[in-house]
Design an enzyme around this catalytic site. Structure first.
Site, PDB file in Angstrom:
ATOM      1  CB  SER A 142      -0.902   0.013   1.243  1.00  0.00           C
ATOM      2  OG  SER A 142      -1.580   1.241   1.377  1.00  0.00           O
ATOM      3  CE1 TYR A 155      -3.820  -2.072   5.472  1.00  0.00           C
ATOM      4  CE2 TYR A 155      -2.763  -0.020   4.821  1.00  0.00           C
ATOM      5  CZ  TYR A 155      -3.449  -1.171   4.488  1.00  0.00           C
ATOM      6  OH  TYR A 155      -3.751  -1.434   3.175  1.00  0.00           O
TER       7      TYR A 155
END
Length: 267
Positions: A142, A155
């Site tokens: 990501s 995350y």
């Protein structure tokens, strides 16, 4: 059931928005498929809709919670027992928990680390063991893993680790018939909460967002060329380039202010 000696693409998180996009894109390209996700019911429904559109696609689905070591091992053992070789691995499974770190439980920390990094690394090792003549690995990281992200700390850390791991593994696999690409997408309009988040970001969000179908096709093209890492979308690339020159303290303050307003747990 007759067991076929055929090379397969293994897709994790197959029933999710991006995972499903990979499944249909690979079926369109004629791949045989191994589908895995946590829900056997959703996997069965996915196989049905897939075969309705691509009736000749060879598919196996194996339900497994990849955060559970026992279930992960069972998935691997099933692939071995069915004598399936892997020509492509797509690690699309993940958990996008977003909240202050102090609000985490110990169990939630373990869950997110395993979902976003440990499971992917484990399946990379397995795919290398079970690889056909050539193996391509797509690890879905990501853009959130590029910088430390307050209120998205676990995350961003796990996605940063997955990117780093992928780049290192690619170097190790040179000359061994294995291509590895880390894909760093921005927001994708998959679940309703993400669609609302994109809308809430106005023009910025609309420019950065790419459909899961577009990202899947882009990722497969990138791994076919053995790209080290790629950021889908011109706007996301521009943001990465221009923000790289900003002081870290500025970026941290901006991210903290923006992301402290959003809180969501694992789906």
């Amino acid at each position: 059931m007759e067991v076929l000696k055929q090379d397969y693409a293994l897709v994790t998180g197959a029933t999710g928005g991006l995972g499903k996009a990979f499944v249909f894109e690979l079926a369109k390209r004629g791949y045989a498929l191994i589908l895995t996700g946590r829900s056997e019911e959703k996997l069965a429904a996915l196989q049905t809709s897939l075969l309705d559109k691509y009736s000749k696609t060879q598919t196996h689905y194996i339900a497994a919670d990849l955060c559970d070591e026992t279930q992960r091992e069972r998935l691997m053992q099933t692939v071995i027992e069915r004598n399936l070789k892997i020509c492509l691995l797509v690690n699309a499974a993940g958990a996008d928990i977003q909240k202050p770190f102090a609000a985490y439980t110990q169990e939630k920390i373990t869950f997110q680390c395993r979902a976003n990094f440990e499971a992917a690394a484990s399946l990379c090792r397995f795919a290398i063991e079970r690889k056909s003549e050539r193996l391509e690995i797509v690890n879905i990281s990501s853009v959130s893993g590029i910088y430390p992200m307050p209120y998205f700390a676990v995350y961003s850390a796990t996605k940063g680790a997955l990117t780093s791991f992928s780049v290192a593994l690619r170097e190790e696999m040179k000359g061994k018939g294995v291509a590895v690409t880390a894909v760093l997408p921005g927001a994708m309009p998959t679940r309703e909460d993400i669609k609302q988040q994109i809308r809430g970001q106005g023009l910025w969000g609309r420019l950065a967002a790419k459909s899961p179908e577009w990202v899947a096709a882009y990722a497969l093209k990138a791994v076919s060329k053995n790209k080290r890492k790629v950021i889908p979308g011109a706007w996301n690339k521009c943001m990465r380039f221009f923000t790289a020159w900003l002081p870290q303290s500025w970026k941290l303050k901006f991210i903290a202010k923006r992301w402290s307003k959003i809180s969501k747990d694992a789906f």
